[in-house]
Write a protein that holds these residues in place. Structure first.
Motif, PDB file in Angstrom:
ATOM      1  N   MET A  26      41.485 -10.508 -31.610  1.00 39.06           N
ATOM      2  CA  MET A  26      41.564 -11.464 -32.716  1.00 39.06           C
ATOM      3  C   MET A  26      41.625 -12.893 -32.186  1.00 39.06           C
ATOM      4  SD  MET A  26      41.978 -11.674 -36.147  1.00 39.06           S
ATOM      5  CE  MET A  26      43.036 -10.430 -36.886  1.00 39.06           C
ATOM      6  N   SER A  27      42.401 -13.104 -31.126  1.00 43.54           N
ATOM      7  CA  SER A  27      42.530 -14.440 -30.548  1.00 43.54           C
ATOM      8  C   SER A  27      41.195 -14.924 -30.006  1.00 43.54           C
ATOM      9  CB  SER A  27      43.579 -14.426 -29.435  1.00 43.54           C
ATOM     10  OG  SER A  27      43.716 -15.713 -28.853  1.00 43.54           O
ATOM     11  N   ALA A  28      40.491 -14.052 -29.287  1.00 39.63           N
ATOM     12  CA  ALA A  28      39.187 -14.437 -28.739  1.00 39.63           C
ATOM     13  C   ALA A  28      38.206 -14.774 -29.852  1.00 39.63           C
ATOM     14  CB  ALA A  28      38.640 -13.308 -27.868  1.00 39.63           C
ATOM     15  N   MET A  29      38.204 -13.980 -30.918  1.00 38.57           N
ATOM     16  CA  MET A  29      37.298 -14.233 -32.038  1.00 38.57           C
ATOM     17  C   MET A  29      37.619 -15.561 -32.716  1.00 38.57           C
ATOM     18  SD  MET A  29      36.609 -11.952 -35.496  1.00 38.57           S
ATOM     19  CE  MET A  29      38.123 -12.497 -36.324  1.00 38.57           C
ATOM     20  N   TYR A  30      38.906 -15.828 -32.930  1.00 37.62           N
ATOM     21  CA  TYR A  30      39.285 -17.044 -33.655  1.00 37.62           C
ATOM     22  C   TYR A  30      39.012 -18.296 -32.814  1.00 37.62           C
ATOM     23  CZ  TYR A  30      41.742 -19.741 -37.215  1.00 37.62           C
ATOM     24  OH  TYR A  30      42.055 -20.632 -38.224  1.00 37.62           O
ATOM     25  N   GLN A  31      39.222 -18.200 -31.503  1.00 37.06           N
ATOM     26  CA  GLN A  31      38.907 -19.344 -30.648  1.00 37.06           C
ATOM     27  C   GLN A  31      37.413 -19.650 -30.665  1.00 37.06           C
ATOM     28  OE1 GLN A  31      40.978 -19.709 -26.727  1.00 37.06           O
ATOM     29  NE2 GLN A  31      42.022 -17.835 -27.341  1.00 37.06           N
ATOM     30  N   ARG A  70      56.387 -12.177 -23.173  1.00 35.32           N
ATOM     31  CA  ARG A  70      55.535 -12.200 -24.361  1.00 35.32           C
ATOM     32  C   ARG A  70      55.400 -13.604 -24.955  1.00 35.32           C
ATOM     33  NH1 ARG A  70      58.565 -10.019 -29.701  1.00 35.32           N
ATOM     34  NH2 ARG A  70      60.589 -10.989 -29.431  1.00 35.32           N
ATOM     35  N   LEU A  71      55.824 -14.597 -24.202  1.00 35.98           N
ATOM     36  CA  LEU A  71      55.825 -15.954 -24.728  1.00 35.98           C
ATOM     37  C   LEU A  71      54.422 -16.445 -25.059  1.00 35.98           C
ATOM     38  CD1 LEU A  71      57.443 -18.512 -25.414  1.00 35.98           C
ATOM     39  CD2 LEU A  71      57.230 -19.189 -23.003  1.00 35.98           C
ATOM     40  N   ASP A  72      53.446 -16.083 -24.232  1.00 40.06           N
ATOM     41  CA  ASP A  72      52.100 -16.609 -24.429  1.00 40.06           C
ATOM     42  C   ASP A  72      51.240 -15.721 -25.324  1.00 40.06           C
ATOM     43  OD1 ASP A  72      51.822 -14.506 -22.704  1.00 40.06           O
ATOM     44  OD2 ASP A  72      50.518 -15.548 -21.275  1.00 40.06           O
ATOM     45  N   MET A  73      51.858 -14.747 -25.989  1.00 44.09           N
ATOM     46  CA  MET A  73      51.117 -13.933 -26.947  1.00 44.09           C
ATOM     47  C   MET A  73      51.159 -14.591 -28.328  1.00 44.09           C
ATOM     48  SD  MET A  73      52.491 -10.088 -26.094  1.00 44.09           S
ATOM     49  CE  MET A  73      52.567  -9.445 -24.419  1.00 44.09           C
ATOM     50  N   GLU A  74      50.023 -14.593 -29.032  1.00 43.28           N
ATOM     51  CA  GLU A  74      50.038 -15.096 -30.415  1.00 43.28           C
ATOM     52  C   GLU A  74      51.043 -14.292 -31.233  1.00 43.28           C
ATOM     53  OE1 GLU A  74      46.044 -16.881 -29.362  1.00 43.28           O
ATOM     54  OE2 GLU A  74      47.154 -15.108 -28.776  1.00 43.28           O
ATOM     55  N   ASN A 231      42.896 -16.760 -41.701  1.00 45.63           N
ATOM     56  CA  ASN A 231      42.909 -18.202 -41.976  1.00 45.63           C
ATOM     57  C   ASN A 231      43.742 -19.004 -40.990  1.00 45.63           C
ATOM     58  OD1 ASN A 231      45.681 -18.550 -43.262  1.00 45.63           O
ATOM     59  ND2 ASN A 231      44.797 -17.027 -44.647  1.00 45.63           N
ATOM     60  N   HIS A 232      44.540 -18.327 -40.162  1.00 44.58           N
ATOM     61  CA  HIS A 232      45.123 -19.017 -39.014  1.00 44.58           C
ATOM     62  C   HIS A 232      45.756 -18.012 -38.062  1.00 44.58           C
ATOM     63  CE1 HIS A 232      48.791 -18.888 -41.623  1.00 44.58           C
ATOM     64  NE2 HIS A 232      49.418 -18.732 -40.484  1.00 44.58           N
ATOM     65  N   LEU A 233      45.859 -18.406 -36.807  1.00 46.83           N
ATOM     66  CA  LEU A 233      46.649 -17.702 -35.810  1.00 46.83           C
ATOM     67  C   LEU A 233      47.726 -18.658 -35.309  1.00 46.83           C
ATOM     68  CD1 LEU A 233      44.098 -15.697 -33.615  1.00 46.83           C
ATOM     69  CD2 LEU A 233      45.621 -14.824 -35.394  1.00 46.83           C
ATOM     70  N   THR A 234      48.770 -18.079 -34.685  1.00 46.86           N
ATOM     71  CA  THR A 234      49.946 -18.894 -34.386  1.00 46.86           C
ATOM     72  C   THR A 234      50.544 -18.575 -33.025  1.00 46.86           C
ATOM     73  OG1 THR A 234      50.455 -18.825 -36.751  1.00 46.86           O
ATOM     74  CG2 THR A 234      52.177 -19.642 -35.298  1.00 46.86           C
ATOM     75  N   PRO A 235      50.436 -19.471 -32.056  1.00 48.90           N
ATOM     76  CA  PRO A 235      51.182 -19.307 -30.806  1.00 48.90           C
ATOM     77  C   PRO A 235      52.634 -19.758 -30.977  1.00 48.90           C
ATOM     78  CG  PRO A 235      49.899 -21.317 -30.718  1.00 48.90           C
ATOM     79  CD  PRO A 235      49.564 -20.656 -32.032  1.00 48.90           C
ATOM     80  N   ARG A 236      53.482 -19.316 -30.063  1.00 49.99           N
ATOM     81  CA  ARG A 236      54.900 -19.687 -30.097  1.00 49.99           C
ATOM     82  C   ARG A 236      55.167 -20.772 -29.066  1.00 49.99           C
ATOM     83  NH1 ARG A 236      60.062 -15.948 -28.219  1.00 49.99           N
ATOM     84  NH2 ARG A 236      61.677 -17.503 -28.631  1.00 49.99           N
TER      85      ARG A 236
END
Length: 473
Positions: A26-31, A70-74, A231-236
Motif C-alpha cells: 500500500m505504501s509503495a502504491m501511494y507513493q 516498528r517506528l518507520d512502519m506506516e 485517501n491518505h496514509l500516515t507515518p508516525r
C-alpha cells in the motif's frame, strides 16, 4: 517468503505477515500515486532520527517496549465506503490480515456524514509485528437531505463492485481453510490492493458530481468513483511540531492546527496533522458517453504522534479539558485563530498531569510492566518485594507507557474538514447510530479501552509468573 513456507508451500501464512506485506504494498502504491507523500516520509524519517539522537531516554524506552522496530512502519490509512454490503465484505477482507473493528466513531456530529471504525490488530504481539490499521468510514446516505439525490446515490452505489472476483474467492478460501498459503497470500495482497487504487475516471457526469459535492464534498468522493481509493496514509513521528514546521521548507502546505492535545513532555493519546488535499485531474463520463474533464480534491498525507493510552478516568479528563478549550476559543480551530486556539489549549491542559508517575498513580493512563535484571537477581536471592509498588520502587519491575493505537472523533473530523474545504456544515445533530453501524458491519465493534486494560493486565500476569508471585494488581 519464509523458510517454512519454502519448505512447505501449503503452510498457512500468519495473518500478521499478510498485514505487513499489504502495508508495504500500500505504501509503495501511494507513493507512486502521490509523490509528495514520499517527501513527507523523508521528512518524518529525518525528524525521528534527530529526536532519538537528542533524547537517549526516549530511545531506551522505545527499545524496551519494541516500539523502535516498528517506528518507520506506516501506522494507518483511511477509506470511505458507500454501502452496508461494502462494509461487511471489507470486514471479511481485513480479517484475513488479522484486523478487527475496534471502536465506533460518530463524525456526523462534527459535520461529516459518516460513522466509522478502525480495523486493526488487537494483541500486543500482533501490533509489534505490524501496527497498520485502516480507519474505515461508511457514508450515511440518510443524511443527504435531497431525497431524489439520496436515491440516485444509493442506486449508483448498489451497482458498483469494489472487490475483484479473485479477491472474493481468496477471502472465501481463507475463511474455509483457516488462512492462506504463501502463494495465495501474495496473490491476495495484490488483489486486495486493487480495491484501494486511485481511478482518474468518475462514474458519473460532471453535473451530478457537482450536485453531490454541493451536498458535501465527501459524498462526491464516495459516490462518484469506482472504489474507495485510499485517501491518505500516515507515518508516525516522535516530534510532530518539528514535522509541522519542516513541511513548509519542503514545499508542503500543512493544515493550520495540529489536532489533539497540546505539546507535552509525556505525550498522551494522539496528535495529528496533514498536508492539504491535492487537486487532481479526473474525467467524468456523461450520459451520452462523452468525457468531460474536471478535478477532484480528496487525497492527502497525514502525520501522527502517538502517546500513552488513557484509562476511562483519563479520557474523561481529556474530554473535559478539550470541551473547555473550545468553549473559551469559541468552537473548533481555524486558520485565522490557530495561534490563539493553541495557546488556550495549552493553558487548559495544565490541569492534566505531565509525568508518567502521576499518570500511573492517579489511574489516568495504561502501562505495560516488565521484569528487570534486578528483579531476576532478587528472586534468585529470595529478596524479592511482593507488592507492585514495592517491586517498582526496588527496581524489580519497570513500566512503560502503553501506546494509544486508536483515534479521536474530534481530531478525525478536524482532519476531514481541513481537506474537504471550509464550506462544510458544523453538525448533523445528534445522529450517532452504533447499532445501525454494527448491523451493516455484520459484527460488534470491540471496546478499545477494554483491549488496553487486557494488555496491561496480561503484562502484570506475565511478570507475576516470571517472578513466582501471586497475581499483581
Amino acid at each position: 517468503m519464509s523458510v517454512q513456507a519454502a519448505a512447505n508451500p501449503d503452510a498457512l501464512v500468519s495473518p500478521d505477515e499478510i498485514r505487513a506485506q499489504f502495508s508495504r504494498a500500500m505504501s509503495a502504491m501511494y507513493q507512486a500515486e502521490v509523490p509528495l507523500y514520499g517527501a513527507l516520509l523523508e521528512l518524518v524519517g529525518e525528524v525521528n532520527a534527530q529526536a532519538l539522537a537528542q533524547d537517549r531516554q526516549l530511545a531506551a524506552r522505545l527499545s524496551a517496549t519494541g516500539e523502535i522496530q516498528r517506528l518507520d512502519m506506516e501506522r494507518h490509512g483511511a477509506i470511505r465506503l458507500g454501502s452496508a454490503a461494502e462494509l461487511a465484505t471489507m470486514r471479511r477482507l481485513f480479517a484475513v490480515m488479522g484486523m478487527y473493528p475496534v471502536g465506533y466513531y460518530d463524525l456526523a456530529c462534527a459535520g461529516v456524514p459518516v460513522h466509522s471504525t478502525a480495523f486493526r490488530a488487537i494483541h500486543e504481539a500482533s501490533l509489534q509485528h505490524s501496527p497498520f490499521r485502516v480507519f474505515t468510514s461508511l457514508l450515511r446516505l440518510e443524511l443527504i437531505e435531497n431525497r431524489e439525490l439520496r436515491e440516485l446515490a444509493a442506486g449508483i452505489l448498489a451497482r458498483r463492485n469494489i472487490f475483484t472476483p479473485r479477491a472474493l474467492q481468496l477471502i472465501e478460501r481463507a475463511e474455509a481453510a483457516g488462512g492462506l498459503n504463501a502463494g495465495e497470500a501474495d496473490e491476495f495482497v495484490q488483489q486486495a490492493l486493487e480495491t484501494f487504487r486511485w481511478h482518474r475516471e468518475g462514474t458519473v457526469g460532471a453535473a451530478l458530481y457537482q450536485q453531490l459535492s454541493d451536498q458535501h464534498r465527501l459524498i462526491a468522493d464516495v459516490v462518484a468513483f469506482k472504489g474507495p481509493h485510499i485517501n491518505h496514509l500516515t507515518p508516525r513521528t516522535l516530534d510532530i511540531d518539528a514535522v509541522q514546521a519542516g513541511m513548509q521548507g519542503r514545499g508542503i502546505s500543512p493544515k493550520a492546527v495540529i489536532e489533539g492535545p497540546p505539546p507535552r513532555r509525556c505525550p498522551i493519546l494522539l496528535r495529528q496533522t496533514s498536508f492539504k488535499a491535492l487537486q487532481e485531474a479526473v474525467t467524468f463520463v456523461e450520459a451520452d458517453g462523452s468525457d468531460a474533464l474536471g478535478s477532484h480534491t480528496a487525497r492527502f498525507g497525514e502525520i501522527e504522534q502517538r502517546g500513552v493510552a488513557l484509562t476511562p478516568r483519563g479520557r474523561a479528563l481529556y474530554d473535559r479539558l478539550l470541551e473547555a478549550t473550545r468553549k473559551v476559543a469559541g468552537g473548533a480551530p481555524n486558520e485565522e485563530g490557530a495561534a490563539a486556539y493553541m495557546a488556550t489549549l495549552s493553558q487548559q491542559f495544565q490541569a492534566f498531569p505531565d509525568d508518567y508517575a502521576s499518570l500511573r498513580r492517579q489511574g489516568l493512563a495504561y502501562f505495560r510492566y516488565f521484569v528487570t535484571e534486578q528483579g531476576v537477581a532478587a528472586k534468585a536471592r529470595g529478596e524479592l518485594a511482593q507488592e507492585l509498588e514495592a517491586l517498582l520502587a526496588a527496581g524489580h519491575l519497570q513500566c512503560e507507557p502503553l501506546v494509544y493505537e486508536d483515534f479521536l472523533p474530534v481530531s478525525a473530523a478536524g482532519i476531514f474538514q481541513s481537506n474537504l474545504g471550509d464550506n462544510a456544515r458544523d453538525s448533523y445533530g445528534q445522529s450517532a447510530n452504533r447499532e445501525a453501524f454494527e448491523r451493516d458491519l455484520g459484527a460488534p465493534v470491540l471496546d478499545e479501552l477494554a483491549l488496553y486494560a487486557e494488555t496491561q493486565q496480561r503484562s502484570l500476569e506475565q511478570c507475576a509468573e516470571a517472578l513466582g508471585l501471586a497475581a499483581l494488581a
